[in-house]
Design a protein around this motif. Structure first.
Motif, PDB file in Angstrom:
ATOM      1  N   PRO A 143       0.944  -1.136   0.006  1.00 11.35           N
ATOM      2  CA  PRO A 143       0.010  -0.056   0.058  1.00 11.35           C
ATOM      3  C   PRO A 143       0.868   1.184  -0.008  1.00 11.35           C
ATOM      4  N   GLY A 144       0.536   2.374  -0.918  1.00  7.95           N
ATOM      5  CA  GLY A 144       1.313   3.528  -1.194  1.00  7.95           C
ATOM      6  C   GLY A 144       2.322   3.561  -1.808  1.00  7.95           C
ATOM      7  N   ASP A 145       2.885   2.230  -2.237  1.00 10.32           N
ATOM      8  CA  ASP A 145       4.201   2.341  -2.950  1.00 10.32           C
ATOM      9  C   ASP A 145       3.737   2.414  -4.588  1.00 10.32           C
ATOM     10  N   SER A 146       2.728   1.945  -5.044  1.00 11.24           N
ATOM     11  CA  SER A 146       2.435   2.063  -6.483  1.00 11.24           C
ATOM     12  C   SER A 146       0.957   2.246  -6.683  1.00 11.24           C
ATOM     13  N   TYR A 147       0.669   2.606  -7.616  1.00 16.76           N
ATOM     14  CA  TYR A 147      -0.781   2.977  -8.020  1.00 16.76           C
ATOM     15  C   TYR A 147      -1.583   3.830  -6.878  1.00 16.76           C
ATOM     16  N   ASN A 148      -1.115   4.929  -6.542  1.00 21.54           N
ATOM     17  CA  ASN A 148      -1.696   5.856  -5.576  1.00 21.54           C
ATOM     18  C   ASN A 148      -1.987   7.094  -6.410  1.00 21.54           C
ATOM     19  N   PRO A 149      -3.228   7.531  -6.490  1.00 17.79           N
ATOM     20  CA  PRO A 149      -4.548   6.684  -6.037  1.00 17.79           C
ATOM     21  C   PRO A 149      -4.642   5.715  -6.904  1.00 17.79           C
ATOM     22  N   LEU A 150      -5.607   4.559  -6.556  1.00 16.52           N
ATOM     23  CA  LEU A 150      -6.007   3.536  -7.695  1.00 16.52           C
ATOM     24  C   LEU A 150      -7.497   4.060  -7.976  1.00 16.52           C
ATOM     25  N   PHE A 151      -7.767   4.250  -8.953  1.00 10.03           N
ATOM     26  CA  PHE A 151      -9.130   4.871  -9.348  1.00 10.03           C
ATOM     27  C   PHE A 151      -9.809   3.796 -10.244  1.00 10.03           C
ATOM     28  N   ILE A 152     -10.884   3.177  -9.759  1.00 10.40           N
ATOM     29  CA  ILE A 152     -11.565   2.171 -10.534  1.00 10.40           C
ATOM     30  C   ILE A 152     -13.048   2.812 -11.136  1.00 10.40           C
ATOM     31  N   TYR A 153     -13.169   2.412 -12.208  1.00  4.16           N
ATOM     32  CA  TYR A 153     -14.510   3.010 -12.807  1.00  4.16           C
ATOM     33  C   TYR A 153     -15.055   2.031 -13.665  1.00  4.16           C
ATOM     34  N   GLY A 154     -16.423   1.825 -13.750  1.00  8.23           N
ATOM     35  CA  GLY A 154     -17.273   1.239 -14.531  1.00  8.23           C
ATOM     36  C   GLY A 154     -18.698   0.926 -13.967  1.00  8.23           C
ATOM     37  N   GLY A 155     -19.434   0.167 -14.751  1.00  8.63           N
ATOM     38  CA  GLY A 155     -20.820   0.273 -14.782  1.00  8.63           C
ATOM     39  C   GLY A 155     -21.316  -0.505 -13.410  1.00  8.63           C
ATOM     40  N   LEU A 167     -10.135   4.776  -4.917  1.00 11.66           N
ATOM     41  CA  LEU A 167     -11.402   5.150  -5.196  1.00 11.66           C
ATOM     42  C   LEU A 167     -12.201   4.570  -6.215  1.00 11.66           C
ATOM     43  N   SER A 168     -13.542   4.551  -6.117  1.00 12.88           N
ATOM     44  CA  SER A 168     -14.324   3.988  -7.282  1.00 12.88           C
ATOM     45  C   SER A 168     -15.255   5.054  -7.864  1.00 12.88           C
ATOM     46  N   ALA A 169     -15.855   4.706  -8.916  1.00 10.85           N
ATOM     47  CA  ALA A 169     -16.936   5.656  -9.681  1.00 10.85           C
ATOM     48  C   ALA A 169     -17.413   4.939 -10.854  1.00 10.85           C
ATOM     49  N   ASP A 170     -18.555   5.398 -11.164  1.00 10.11           N
ATOM     50  CA  ASP A 170     -19.328   4.758 -12.448  1.00 10.11           C
ATOM     51  C   ASP A 170     -18.760   5.320 -13.699  1.00 10.11           C
TER      52      ASP A 170
END
Length: 320
Positions: free
Chosen positions: A134-146, A244-247
Motif C-alpha cells: 500500500p502506498g508504493d504504487s498505483y496511488n491513487p488507484l481509481f476504479i470505474y465501470g458500470g 476510489l471507485s466511480a461509475d
C-alpha cells in the motif's frame, strides 16, 4: 471489523492452544477488544475480580500470543467496563460526541472468490499490487465501470487482504454518500459539539489506507469537494494509499473541480468492463450452491453465435 478486533481474534486462536479450557472460556474469551494505544491493545473486562485473575495468572500467555502475531503489538491493558461505549466515555466523549463509526468491510469479498476474466484482469493485477504494498504504487488507484461489475468486491478484497496480513494497518472503507452525510453532520453540530469536526477529520485523515466507493456523488457538492480535496492531499503527502471507485472516469464526473480531476487521475485509472460470456458462466458457477453441482453447465458452440439461445441457457442454469 476494526483492526483491534481482527488482531484479538487472531490472538484468541493462539491462546486457545496454551490456556486451559476452563480459563479460556471463563476469562479469556470474555475479554472484548476496544482500542489500540501505541503498542498495546485495550481489552475490556467486566469486573475487577476478572482483571486481577488475568494479571496474576494469564498475563504472560496473553503477551506472548500478541507478540507472536508480529503485528507491532507486544502487550495489553485492561479497562474495567461493560462496552466500547463505556471506554470511549472514559476517554472524554459524551453520548453526542462519539467518533464517527466506520463502515464495515464485508469478509465475504476476497481475492479468492473474485472471478478474473479478460474484462477485469488488469484491475485484479493492480488490486493485488496495491494490497501487497500500500502506498508504493498505483496511488491513487481509481476504479470505474458500470454497476454490478465487481468494483465494490475488489475494494473490499484489498481491505480484507491488508487487514489479514498486517492487522495493525488502519484501513477505512466508506462511501462518498456516507462521507458527505458525516461532513454535514459535523458542520450542523458545530455550535453545540466542539469535537465533532475534529472527530470527522481524525477519522478520515489518521488512516493508512482510505477506500471510498461511488465518488461520482461528489458532483455538484462544492463543500464536500473542498473537504475531500484536503483529506486527499494530507493522506497523499504522507504516502498513504487511496483507493476510489466511480461509475465513470474522473473527467466525466459533473462539476468535479479540476484539481480533484488531476488528483484522481494521478495514479492508475482502471476500467472494469462487462464480462464476456465465459466469465459470466464462471461467475454463475462460483455462485451456485455446492449441492447443485450435479447439474453441469455446458454451452454448444452454436449458442455463442446466438445471444437469444445463450440467454435461455443461462436462465435455465440459474433456476436449477
Amino acid at each position: 471489523m476494526e483492526t483491534f478486533e481482527i488482531l484479538w481474534k487472531n490472538a484468541l486462536t493462539e491462546l486457545e492452544k496454551t490456556v486451559s479450557p476452563i480459563s479460556f472460556s471463563t476469562y479469556v474469551q470474555k475479554l472484548k477488544p476496544v482500542d489500540i494505544d501505541e503498542n498495546k491493545i485495550i481489552l475490556c473486562t467486566e469486573s475487577e475480580l476478572f482483571a486481577n485473575y488475568i494479571f496474576s495468572r494469564l498475563i504472560e500467555k496473553i503477551n506472548t500470543a500478541l507478540r507472536n502475531l508480529n503485528a507491532g503489538v507486544d502487550g495489553f491493558e485492561l479497562y474495567i467496563g461493560n462496552s466500547k461505549e463505556d471506554y470511549l466515555k472514559s476517554k472524554g466523549y459524551d453520548k453526542n460526541e462519539m467518533p464517527f463509526p466506520s463502515m464495515p468491510i464485508d469478509p465475504k469479498y476476497t481475492f479468492e472468490n473474485f472471478v478474473v476474466g479478460s474484462s477485469n484482469k488488469m484491475l485484479y493485477a493492480a488490486a493485488r499490487a496495491v494490497s501487497e504494498a500500500p502506498g508504493d504504487s498505483y496511488n491513487p488507484l481509481f476504479i470505474y465501470g458500470g454497476s454490478g461489475l465487481g468494483k465494490t468486491h475488489i475494494m473490499h478484497a484489498i481491505a480484507n487482504y491488508i487487514k489479514e496480513v498486517t492487522p495493525r494497518t488502519n484501513v477505512l472503507y466508506s462511501t462518498c454518500e456516507n462521507f458527505t452525510n458525516e461532513l454535514i453532520d459535523s458542520i450542523r453540530t458545530r455550535s453545540t459539539s466542539r469535537n465533532r469536526e475534529a472527530d470527522f477529520r481524525r477519522k478520515y485523515r489518521n488512516v493508512d489506507v482510505l477506500i471510498v466507493d461511488d465518488v461520482q456523488f461528489l458532483a455538484n457538492k462544492k463543500t464536500t469537494q473542498e473537504e475531500f480535496f484536503n483529506t486527499f492531499n494530507e493522506l497523499y503527502a504522507q504516502g498513504k494509499q487511496i483507493i476510489l471507485s466511480a461509475d465513470c472516469p474522473p473527467q466525466n464526473i459533473e462539476t468535479l473541480s479540476d484539481r480533484l480531476v488531476t488528483r484522481f487521475s494521478g495514479g492508475l485509472t482502471a476500467q472494469v468492463l462487462p464480462p464476456d460470456i465465459e466469465t459470466k458462466i464462471a461467475i454463475l458457477k462460483k455462485r451456485r450452491p455446492q449441492k447443485s453441482a450435479c447439474f453441469p453447465l455446458t454451452l454448444h458452440p452454436s449458442s455463442l453465435k446466438n445471444p437469444g439461445r445463450t440467454c435461455v441457457l443461462l436462465r435455465d442454469f440459474c433456476t436449477r
